[in-house]
Design a protein around this motif. Structure first.
Motif: not given
Length: 294
Positions: A37, A39-41, A43-44, A47, A73
């Protein structure tokens, strides 16, 4: 530039304490994040607004089925020019870790079928590459939780000083004592502006009320002694590792005397200390106010 700290290391070495310390420093913290997860963090962070500009993640082998992807990562993050990545590795000797597991009687998360020492050896081998890529390694073999917190604070701020918040809260005894107060002082013995008709509708933030409260000899004597006491006590609280102290000042209704003294204390205590100081008025219809040195 946005900051991302990855806190990792040996199980039982103190990562949870480290995450709590970073949270006290104002980081948005997520513990036990599966590496998949990450990469999701990121990304947040890229943005979202300012609430995600300083993030700390606790990542360890509890998410071992995803752990193999972590190194790749991290390598991608090293090339990200918008996010400053730092890896903090919390370590301890085998002897210290075995002792801690024996004291808590917990199974080691890497494999509960192994004895503790064998599990520690497996974990240390699996983490060796990540440890080698870390920016900061903290050994907690002979370190207390308080000392670990101070090391995290020192590393994060460049100073041997923890973030320390002081909230001075006015309140009315008729509405009960604040349950989160660390120190409570009763000022109902001081002359009460409530009995002066023109002052009754006002609060301690109004100059006529504050002048009335502070003009009495007993108020000035009490205030001087209280200020001296708090100047001594607050650094002691900070040395003990507290991140916040709530000082409650109470009068009957929480409108006049307590508000006046809370405001005055916040102003006078912000001068000698570099603490984050805030006057909070629980029962008065006024806004809280922060006092910080520039």
């Amino acid at each position: 530039m946005k900051e991302l700290k990855i806190l990792t290391g040996m199980s039982g070495a103190g990562k949870s304490v480290g995450i709590e310390a970073l949270e006290d420093m104002g980081y948005f913290c997520i513990d036990n994040l599966p590496p998949i997860l990450l990469p999701k963090v990121v990304e947040l962070m890229e943005t979202a607004d300012g609430h995600m500009s300083r993030v700390a993640l606790g990542i360890d082998l509890r998410g071992k089925e995803f752990f193999e992807s972590l190194i790749s990562e991290i390598e991608e993050l090293r090339d990200n020019n918008e996010i400053a990545l730092e890896i903090i590795f919390i370590d301890a000797s085998d002897e210290a870790l075995v002792k801690r597991y024996k004291e808590t009687r917990r199974a080691h998360p890497i494999d509960n079928t192994l004895n503790v020492l064998d599990a520690i050896h497996v974990e240390r081998r699996l983490l060796s590459e990540l440890k080698g890529r870390s920016n900061k390694i903290i050994d907690t073999s002979e370190t207390t939780e308080k000392e670990l917190r101070n090391k995290i604070f020192e590393h994060g701020s460049g100073e041997n000083q923890s973030p320390f918040n002081v909230n001075i809260m006015s309140f009315g005894f008729k509405n009960g004592i604040p349950i989160d107060a660390d120190l409570v002082f009763d000022v109902r013995f001081l002359p009460n502006p409530h009995y002066v008709d023109e002052l009754r509708p006002m609060t301690g933030l109004d100059k006529p009320v504050s002048d009335y409260v502070m003009k009495w000899k007993e108020t000035r004597t009490f205030y001087t002694k209280l200020l001296d006491l708090l100047k001594y006590m607050l650094p002691q609280f900070m040395k003990e590792g507290k991140s916040q102290v709530v000082i409650a000042i109470g009068c009957t209704g929480g409108q006049h005397r307590s508000v006046t003294l809370a405001e005055q204390l916040a102003k006078d205590l912000s001068e000698p200390f570099d603490f984050k100081m805030k006057a909070v008025h629980r029962d008065a219809p006024v806004e809280s106010k922060s006092y910080e040195e520039d």
